[in-house]
Write a protein that holds these residues in place. Structure first.
Motif, PDB file in Angstrom:
ATOM      1  N   GLN A   1     -15.736   4.968 -46.285  1.00  0.00           N
ATOM      2  CA  GLN A   1     -17.388   4.781 -46.400  1.00  0.00           C
ATOM      3  C   GLN A   1     -17.529   3.405 -46.733  1.00  0.00           C
ATOM      4  O   GLN A   1     -18.721   3.164 -46.154  1.00  0.00           O
ATOM      5  CB  GLN A   1     -17.830   5.890 -47.612  1.00  0.00           C
ATOM      6  N   ASN A   2     -17.293   2.961 -47.435  1.00  0.00           N
ATOM      7  CA  ASN A   2     -17.448   1.321 -48.070  1.00  0.00           C
ATOM      8  C   ASN A   2     -17.064   0.490 -46.865  1.00  0.00           C
ATOM      9  O   ASN A   2     -17.873  -0.482 -46.443  1.00  0.00           O
ATOM     10  CB  ASN A   2     -16.610   1.071 -49.310  1.00  0.00           C
ATOM     11  N   ALA A   3     -16.180   0.671 -46.129  1.00  0.00           N
ATOM     12  CA  ALA A   3     -15.836  -0.141 -44.938  1.00  0.00           C
ATOM     13  C   ALA A   3     -16.948   0.111 -43.826  1.00  0.00           C
ATOM     14  O   ALA A   3     -17.364  -0.954 -43.297  1.00  0.00           O
ATOM     15  CB  ALA A   3     -14.314   0.461 -44.359  1.00  0.00           C
ATOM     16  N   ARG A   4     -17.292   1.413 -43.785  1.00  0.00           N
ATOM     17  CA  ARG A   4     -18.350   1.653 -42.756  1.00  0.00           C
ATOM     18  C   ARG A   4     -19.689   0.887 -43.135  1.00  0.00           C
ATOM     19  O   ARG A   4     -20.222   0.218 -42.187  1.00  0.00           O
ATOM     20  CB  ARG A   4     -18.575   3.073 -42.695  1.00  0.00           C
ATOM     21  N   GLU A   5     -20.033   0.906 -44.262  1.00  0.00           N
ATOM     22  CA  GLU A   5     -21.414   0.439 -44.790  1.00  0.00           C
ATOM     23  C   GLU A   5     -21.046  -1.295 -44.609  1.00  0.00           C
ATOM     24  O   GLU A   5     -22.286  -1.689 -44.081  1.00  0.00           O
ATOM     25  CB  GLU A   5     -21.754   0.829 -46.074  1.00  0.00           C
ATOM     26  N   ALA A   6     -19.981  -1.686 -44.838  1.00  0.00           N
ATOM     27  CA  ALA A   6     -19.790  -3.121 -44.982  1.00  0.00           C
ATOM     28  C   ALA A   6     -19.897  -3.745 -43.402  1.00  0.00           C
ATOM     29  O   ALA A   6     -20.465  -4.612 -43.140  1.00  0.00           O
ATOM     30  CB  ALA A   6     -18.458  -3.718 -45.421  1.00  0.00           C
ATOM     31  N   VAL A   7     -19.316  -3.075 -42.553  1.00  0.00           N
ATOM     32  CA  VAL A   7     -19.440  -3.215 -41.111  1.00  0.00           C
ATOM     33  C   VAL A   7     -20.776  -3.528 -40.455  1.00  0.00           C
ATOM     34  O   VAL A   7     -21.295  -4.383 -39.997  1.00  0.00           O
ATOM     35  CB  VAL A   7     -18.487  -2.331 -40.123  1.00  0.00           C
ATOM     36  N   ILE A   8     -21.534  -2.288 -40.909  1.00  0.00           N
ATOM     37  CA  ILE A   8     -23.074  -2.213 -40.299  1.00  0.00           C
ATOM     38  C   ILE A   8     -23.866  -3.288 -41.072  1.00  0.00           C
ATOM     39  O   ILE A   8     -24.688  -3.897 -40.338  1.00  0.00           O
ATOM     40  CB  ILE A   8     -23.530  -0.744 -40.918  1.00  0.00           C
TER      41      ILE A   8
ATOM     42  N   LYS B   1     -10.046   2.821 -37.982  1.00  0.00           N
ATOM     43  CA  LYS B   1      -8.564   3.496 -38.088  1.00  0.00           C
ATOM     44  C   LYS B   1      -8.089   2.474 -39.059  1.00  0.00           C
ATOM     45  O   LYS B   1      -8.242   1.330 -39.128  1.00  0.00           O
ATOM     46  CB  LYS B   1      -8.175   3.142 -36.753  1.00  0.00           C
ATOM     47  N   ARG B   2      -7.193   3.076 -39.951  1.00  0.00           N
ATOM     48  CA  ARG B   2      -6.489   2.304 -40.847  1.00  0.00           C
ATOM     49  C   ARG B   2      -5.474   1.466 -40.302  1.00  0.00           C
ATOM     50  O   ARG B   2      -4.746   1.937 -39.183  1.00  0.00           O
ATOM     51  CB  ARG B   2      -5.806   3.354 -41.725  1.00  0.00           C
ATOM     52  N   ARG B   3      -5.070   0.060 -40.805  1.00  0.00           N
ATOM     53  CA  ARG B   3      -4.244  -0.693 -40.149  1.00  0.00           C
ATOM     54  C   ARG B   3      -3.109  -0.478 -40.769  1.00  0.00           C
ATOM     55  O   ARG B   3      -2.951  -0.226 -41.940  1.00  0.00           O
ATOM     56  CB  ARG B   3      -4.714  -2.164 -40.485  1.00  0.00           C
ATOM     57  N   LYS B   4      -1.852  -0.323 -39.794  1.00  0.00           N
ATOM     58  CA  LYS B   4      -0.721  -0.069 -40.677  1.00  0.00           C
ATOM     59  C   LYS B   4       0.203  -1.384 -40.849  1.00  0.00           C
ATOM     60  O   LYS B   4      -0.168  -2.417 -40.333  1.00  0.00           O
ATOM     61  CB  LYS B   4       0.265   0.988 -39.489  1.00  0.00           C
TER      62      LYS B   4
ATOM     63  N   GLY C   1     -23.274  -5.208 -26.496  1.00  0.00           N
ATOM     64  CA  GLY C   1     -22.009  -5.610 -26.627  1.00  0.00           C
ATOM     65  C   GLY C   1     -21.372  -5.100 -27.663  1.00  0.00           C
ATOM     66  O   GLY C   1     -21.564  -4.183 -28.360  1.00  0.00           O
ATOM     67  N   THR C   2     -19.879  -4.966 -27.437  1.00  0.00           N
ATOM     68  CA  THR C   2     -18.824  -4.243 -28.398  1.00  0.00           C
ATOM     69  C   THR C   2     -18.514  -5.169 -29.519  1.00  0.00           C
ATOM     70  O   THR C   2     -17.946  -6.420 -29.231  1.00  0.00           O
ATOM     71  CB  THR C   2     -17.724  -3.741 -27.627  1.00  0.00           C
ATOM     72  N   HIS C   3     -18.442  -4.663 -30.711  1.00  0.00           N
ATOM     73  CA  HIS C   3     -17.772  -5.612 -31.797  1.00  0.00           C
ATOM     74  C   HIS C   3     -16.678  -4.929 -32.314  1.00  0.00           C
ATOM     75  O   HIS C   3     -16.689  -3.781 -32.599  1.00  0.00           O
ATOM     76  CB  HIS C   3     -18.745  -5.778 -32.801  1.00  0.00           C
ATOM     77  N   ARG C   4     -15.663  -5.842 -32.514  1.00  0.00           N
ATOM     78  CA  ARG C   4     -14.296  -5.309 -32.920  1.00  0.00           C
ATOM     79  C   ARG C   4     -13.771  -6.226 -33.990  1.00  0.00           C
ATOM     80  O   ARG C   4     -14.166  -7.512 -33.990  1.00  0.00           O
ATOM     81  CB  ARG C   4     -13.250  -5.072 -32.081  1.00  0.00           C
ATOM     82  N   GLY C   5     -13.133  -5.607 -34.932  1.00  0.00           N
ATOM     83  CA  GLY C   5     -12.505  -6.714 -36.005  1.00  0.00           C
ATOM     84  C   GLY C   5     -11.818  -5.922 -37.120  1.00  0.00           C
ATOM     85  O   GLY C   5     -11.519  -4.466 -37.125  1.00  0.00           O
ATOM     86  N   LEU C   6     -11.593  -6.735 -38.169  1.00  0.00           N
ATOM     87  CA  LEU C   6     -10.790  -5.982 -39.451  1.00  0.00           C
ATOM     88  C   LEU C   6     -11.694  -6.096 -40.334  1.00  0.00           C
ATOM     89  O   LEU C   6     -12.694  -7.051 -40.781  1.00  0.00           O
ATOM     90  CB  LEU C   6      -9.592  -6.890 -39.547  1.00  0.00           C
ATOM     91  N   VAL C   7     -11.815  -5.047 -41.456  1.00  0.00           N
ATOM     92  CA  VAL C   7     -12.386  -5.199 -42.665  1.00  0.00           C
ATOM     93  C   VAL C   7     -11.531  -4.631 -43.766  1.00  0.00           C
ATOM     94  O   VAL C   7     -10.811  -3.552 -43.423  1.00  0.00           O
ATOM     95  CB  VAL C   7     -13.669  -4.178 -42.654  1.00  0.00           C
ATOM     96  N   ASP C   8     -11.766  -5.179 -45.128  1.00  0.00           N
ATOM     97  CA  ASP C   8     -10.804  -4.653 -46.167  1.00  0.00           C
ATOM     98  C   ASP C   8     -11.695  -3.902 -47.226  1.00  0.00           C
ATOM     99  O   ASP C   8     -12.947  -4.533 -47.448  1.00  0.00           O
ATOM    100  CB  ASP C   8     -10.329  -5.896 -46.904  1.00  0.00           C
ATOM    101  N   SER C   9     -11.310  -2.647 -47.628  1.00  0.00           N
ATOM    102  CA  SER C   9     -12.176  -2.014 -48.312  1.00  0.00           C
ATOM    103  C   SER C   9     -11.200  -0.956 -48.794  1.00  0.00           C
ATOM    104  O   SER C   9     -10.201  -0.330 -48.431  1.00  0.00           O
ATOM    105  CB  SER C   9     -13.322  -1.345 -47.558  1.00  0.00           C
TER     106      SER C   9
END
Length: 56
Positions: A29-36, A53-56, A17-25
């Motif tokens: 690197q911290n964002a990647r680790e939090a998603v995992i 990708k940075r959200r604008k 399955g594909t997982h998509r969403g938003l994360v604040d960091s």
């Protein structure tokens, strides 16, 4: 900063399955680790690297 993420992961039965969403960091690197960690906590195993990708 808010990051958009996307990755593919499998569940316990091997379904992909594909997982998509938003994360604040403050860093990519911290964002990647939090998603995992969040995906693994939900019972999935990542199969592809996390795309951020940075959200604008």
């Amino acid at each position: 900063m808010t990051w958009r993420f996307k990755l593919q992961a499998t569940d316990s039965k091997g379904r992909l399955g594909t997982h998509r969403g938003l994360v604040d960091s403050h860093s990519e690197q911290n964002a990647r680790e939090a998603v995992i960690e969040a995906v693994q906590f939900a019972g999935y195993q990542p199969c592809t690297p996390v795309t951020l990708k940075r959200r604008k």
